[in-house]
Design a protein around this motif. Structure first.
Motif, PDB file in Angstrom:
ATOM      1  N   THR A 147      -7.239 -23.379 -22.419  1.00 42.84           N
ATOM      2  CA  THR A 147      -7.000 -23.686 -23.758  1.00 42.84           C
ATOM      3  C   THR A 147      -6.026 -24.964 -23.788  1.00 42.84           C
ATOM      4  O   THR A 147      -6.046 -25.644 -24.970  1.00 42.84           O
ATOM      5  CB  THR A 147      -6.286 -22.677 -24.505  1.00 42.84           C
ATOM      6  OG1 THR A 147      -5.099 -22.373 -23.679  1.00 42.84           O
ATOM      7  CG2 THR A 147      -7.113 -21.247 -24.258  1.00 42.84           C
ATOM      8  N   GLY A 148      -5.076 -25.266 -22.751  1.00 46.62           N
ATOM      9  CA  GLY A 148      -4.521 -26.599 -22.859  1.00 46.62           C
ATOM     10  C   GLY A 148      -5.296 -27.797 -23.063  1.00 46.62           C
ATOM     11  O   GLY A 148      -4.808 -28.682 -23.989  1.00 46.62           O
ATOM     12  N   ALA A 149      -6.705 -27.814 -22.797  1.00 48.70           N
ATOM     13  CA  ALA A 149      -7.848 -28.916 -22.914  1.00 48.70           C
ATOM     14  C   ALA A 149      -7.994 -28.891 -24.307  1.00 48.70           C
ATOM     15  O   ALA A 149      -8.218 -30.134 -24.731  1.00 48.70           O
ATOM     16  CB  ALA A 149      -8.806 -28.442 -21.946  1.00 48.70           C
TER      17      ALA A 149
ATOM     18  N   ARG B 264      -5.116 -30.882 -25.879  1.00 45.86           N
ATOM     19  CA  ARG B 264      -5.204 -32.401 -25.543  1.00 45.86           C
ATOM     20  C   ARG B 264      -6.291 -32.901 -26.132  1.00 45.86           C
ATOM     21  O   ARG B 264      -6.355 -33.833 -26.385  1.00 45.86           O
ATOM     22  CB  ARG B 264      -5.402 -32.130 -23.970  1.00 45.86           C
ATOM     23  CG  ARG B 264      -4.306 -31.949 -22.969  1.00 45.86           C
ATOM     24  CD  ARG B 264      -4.693 -31.741 -21.479  1.00 45.86           C
ATOM     25  NE  ARG B 264      -3.308 -31.407 -20.940  1.00 45.86           N
ATOM     26  CZ  ARG B 264      -2.430 -32.180 -20.312  1.00 45.86           C
ATOM     27  NH1 ARG B 264      -2.800 -33.649 -20.481  1.00 45.86           N
ATOM     28  NH2 ARG B 264      -1.621 -32.076 -19.668  1.00 45.86           N
TER      29      ARG B 264
ATOM     30  N   ARG C 120      -6.215 -36.109 -19.892  1.00 47.34           N
ATOM     31  CA  ARG C 120      -5.519 -36.129 -18.817  1.00 47.34           C
ATOM     32  C   ARG C 120      -4.344 -37.395 -18.502  1.00 47.34           C
ATOM     33  O   ARG C 120      -3.617 -37.285 -17.937  1.00 47.34           O
ATOM     34  CB  ARG C 120      -6.169 -35.747 -17.221  1.00 47.34           C
ATOM     35  CG  ARG C 120      -7.114 -34.621 -17.469  1.00 47.34           C
ATOM     36  CD  ARG C 120      -6.293 -33.366 -17.529  1.00 47.34           C
ATOM     37  NE  ARG C 120      -7.194 -32.209 -17.757  1.00 47.34           N
ATOM     38  CZ  ARG C 120      -6.955 -31.030 -18.242  1.00 47.34           C
ATOM     39  NH1 ARG C 120      -5.723 -30.738 -18.390  1.00 47.34           N
ATOM     40  NH2 ARG C 120      -8.150 -30.199 -18.633  1.00 47.34           N
TER      41      ARG C 120
ATOM     42  N   SER D  27       2.396 -32.250 -26.577  1.00 46.26           N
ATOM     43  CA  SER D  27       3.298 -30.990 -27.175  1.00 46.26           C
ATOM     44  C   SER D  27       3.699 -30.952 -28.700  1.00 46.26           C
ATOM     45  O   SER D  27       3.705 -30.061 -29.187  1.00 46.26           O
ATOM     46  CB  SER D  27       4.669 -31.221 -26.260  1.00 46.26           C
ATOM     47  OG  SER D  27       4.298 -30.790 -25.146  1.00 46.26           O
TER      48      SER D  27
ATOM     49  N   ALA E 165       0.734 -29.587 -30.425  1.00 46.28           N
ATOM     50  CA  ALA E 165       0.821 -28.135 -30.007  1.00 46.28           C
ATOM     51  C   ALA E 165       1.818 -27.425 -30.685  1.00 46.28           C
ATOM     52  O   ALA E 165       1.684 -26.044 -30.815  1.00 46.28           O
ATOM     53  CB  ALA E 165       0.875 -27.839 -28.411  1.00 46.28           C
TER      54      ALA E 165
ATOM     55  N   GLY F  82      -3.443 -20.541 -20.882  1.00 44.36           N
ATOM     56  CA  GLY F  82      -2.512 -21.266 -21.612  1.00 44.36           C
ATOM     57  C   GLY F  82      -1.187 -21.232 -21.719  1.00 44.36           C
ATOM     58  O   GLY F  82      -0.544 -21.021 -20.516  1.00 44.36           O
ATOM     59  N   ARG F  83      -0.703 -20.931 -22.964  1.00 47.44           N
ATOM     60  CA  ARG F  83       0.882 -20.761 -22.952  1.00 47.44           C
ATOM     61  C   ARG F  83       0.998 -19.362 -23.842  1.00 47.44           C
ATOM     62  O   ARG F  83       2.118 -18.838 -23.766  1.00 47.44           O
ATOM     63  CB  ARG F  83       1.571 -21.698 -23.794  1.00 47.44           C
ATOM     64  CG  ARG F  83       1.347 -23.128 -23.210  1.00 47.44           C
ATOM     65  CD  ARG F  83       2.040 -23.194 -21.621  1.00 47.44           C
ATOM     66  NE  ARG F  83       2.189 -24.728 -21.270  1.00 47.44           N
ATOM     67  CZ  ARG F  83       1.265 -25.290 -20.689  1.00 47.44           C
ATOM     68  NH1 ARG F  83       0.251 -24.819 -20.641  1.00 47.44           N
ATOM     69  NH2 ARG F  83       1.525 -26.446 -20.250  1.00 47.44           N
ATOM     70  N   ASP F  84       0.142 -19.251 -24.920  1.00 48.25           N
ATOM     71  CA  ASP F  84       0.340 -17.817 -25.695  1.00 48.25           C
ATOM     72  C   ASP F  84      -0.882 -17.127 -25.633  1.00 48.25           C
ATOM     73  O   ASP F  84      -1.084 -16.291 -26.604  1.00 48.25           O
ATOM     74  CB  ASP F  84       0.383 -18.510 -27.027  1.00 48.25           C
ATOM     75  CG  ASP F  84      -0.932 -19.271 -27.554  1.00 48.25           C
ATOM     76  OD1 ASP F  84      -1.731 -19.718 -26.541  1.00 48.25           O
ATOM     77  OD2 ASP F  84      -0.978 -19.351 -28.835  1.00 48.25           O
TER      78      ASP F  84
ATOM     79  N   ARG G 122       1.909 -31.594  -9.823  1.00 46.78           N
ATOM     80  CA  ARG G 122       1.069 -32.404 -11.016  1.00 46.78           C
ATOM     81  C   ARG G 122       1.175 -33.774 -10.234  1.00 46.78           C
ATOM     82  O   ARG G 122       0.072 -34.635 -10.910  1.00 46.78           O
ATOM     83  CB  ARG G 122       2.058 -32.395 -12.131  1.00 46.78           C
ATOM     84  CG  ARG G 122       1.582 -31.271 -12.972  1.00 46.78           C
ATOM     85  CD  ARG G 122       0.365 -31.430 -13.891  1.00 46.78           C
ATOM     86  NE  ARG G 122      -0.294 -30.328 -14.192  1.00 46.78           N
ATOM     87  CZ  ARG G 122      -0.564 -29.922 -15.449  1.00 46.78           C
ATOM     88  NH1 ARG G 122      -0.187 -30.505 -16.560  1.00 46.78           N
ATOM     89  NH2 ARG G 122      -1.126 -28.932 -15.580  1.00 46.78           N
TER      90      ARG G 122
HETATM   91  O1   DC Z   1      -1.838 -26.778 -19.718  1.00 46.24           O
HETATM   92  P1   DC Z   1      -1.700 -28.171 -20.197  1.00 46.24           P
HETATM   93  O2   DC Z   1      -0.703 -29.107 -19.643  1.00 46.24           O
HETATM   94  O3   DC Z   1      -2.945 -28.870 -20.136  1.00 46.24           O
HETATM   95  O4   DC Z   1      -1.350 -27.945 -21.725  1.00 46.24           O
HETATM   96  C1   DC Z   1      -1.111 -29.006 -22.678  1.00 46.24           C
HETATM   97  C2   DC Z   1      -0.238 -28.546 -23.816  1.00 46.24           C
HETATM   98  O5   DC Z   1      -0.754 -27.907 -24.625  1.00 46.24           O
HETATM   99  C3   DC Z   1       1.105 -28.325 -23.349  1.00 46.24           C
HETATM  100  O6   DC Z   1       2.433 -29.112 -23.652  1.00 46.24           O
HETATM  101  C4   DC Z   1       1.384 -26.875 -23.816  1.00 46.24           C
HETATM  102  C5   DC Z   1       0.074 -26.711 -24.888  1.00 46.24           C
HETATM  103  N1   DC Z   1      -0.395 -25.543 -24.981  1.00 46.24           N
HETATM  104  C6   DC Z   1      -0.056 -24.626 -25.856  1.00 46.24           C
HETATM  105  O7   DC Z   1       0.914 -24.907 -26.462  1.00 46.24           O
HETATM  106  N2   DC Z   1      -0.854 -23.603 -25.913  1.00 46.24           N
HETATM  107  C7   DC Z   1      -1.717 -23.282 -25.191  1.00 46.24           C
HETATM  108  N3   DC Z   1      -2.578 -22.066 -25.295  1.00 46.24           N
HETATM  109  C8   DC Z   1      -2.109 -24.110 -24.405  1.00 46.24           C
HETATM  110  C9   DC Z   1      -1.489 -25.165 -24.166  1.00 46.24           C
END
Ligand code: DC
Length: 216
Positions: free
Chosen positions: A37-39, A42, A89, A98, A101, A128-130, A156
């Motif tokens: 989901t980060g992609a 992005r 990337r 960020s 997002a 992802g994050r959430d 990284r």
């Molecule tokens: O995992 P990543 O570095 O590719 O994520 C890119 C950005 O997207 C990162 O700054 C956090 C955000 N993100 C988010 O807010 N919620 C998600 N579910 C996935 C990524």
């Protein structure tokens, strides 16, 4: 939101925690599909920059997120028909993502697409994050991966060969602060998530450990 009948594995954590590798392998092991989901965030950022939008300009960026055509697969990322696998990337997108997002309109649209993605497949492994906290609070398994900051920065900087360790470490620290400090769905560990510190574990060890949680 209930996701009755869906077999969802939610994997969250900060940059460099090992999410992508672990999620991909776990999906393969379980015969499920995988979504980064980060992609998606992005890819929206890439689309905004291509149109010369200011990433901080919330309304036009959210409007763009609602209509942009995104294909995020294991093969790569295509945005409105343009292959953006490499660019998403790159430093420009990484610097702005960020901010994009943190935009609640963008998040609402991405969350709805992520739920639809899983519904169509009967589930999947999403990272992802959430994911465990917001997208699928009823996921069959919630995982929160983390690692020591220097380990995450080292991982990284291996992936991005054109940037030195210090630059990558500073960027990760900046993004951690933004991702954890934003109002809209900040990065947080769901109370019922299995937490794994991946600093001193191999990928196989982590995947084994998580697969056991599902089988057992
Ligand atoms: O995992 P990543 O570095 O590719 O994520 C890119 C950005 O997207 C990162 O700054 C956090 C955000 N993100 C988010 O807010 N919620 C998600 N579910 C996935 C990524």
């Amino acid at each position: 939101m209930s996701n009755d009948g869906l077999r969802v594995i939610a994997i969250d954590g900060p940059a460099g925690s090992g999410k992508s590798t672990v999620a991909r392998l776990l999906a393969e092991r379980l015969g499920l599909e995988y979504l980064d989901t980060g992609a998606m965030y992005r890819a929206v950022t890439f689309a905004a920059l291509r149109r010369n939008l200011d990433p901080a300009d919330a309304e036009p960026v959210a409007a763009l997120a609602a209509k942009v055509d995104l294909a995020v697969t294991l093969e790569g990322v295509v945005v409105d028909g343009v292959d953006a696998t490499i660019e998403i990337r790159g430093p420009e997108v990484t610097r702005a993502v960020s901010t994009v997002a943190a935009n609640p309109g963008v998040r609402a649209e991405m969350v709805s697409r992520q739920r639809e993605w899983a519904r169509r497949r009967g589930g999947g492994v999403l990272e992802g994050r959430d994911i465990g906290s917001v997208v699928f609070p009823d996921a069959a398994l919630k995982v929160y991966l983390d690692a020591r900051p220097e380990v995450r920065a080292a991982r990284r900087s291996k992936e991005v060969s054109d940037l030195d360790y210090e630059t990558v470490a500073a960027d990760i620290a900046r993004r951690d602060a933004l991702d954890q400090g934003r109002d809209a769905s900040p990065l947080t560990r769901a109370g019922d998530a299995v937490e794994v510190d991946t600093s001193d574990l191999t990928v196989d060890e982590i995947v084994d450990l998580l697969a056991e949680q599902i089988d057992g």
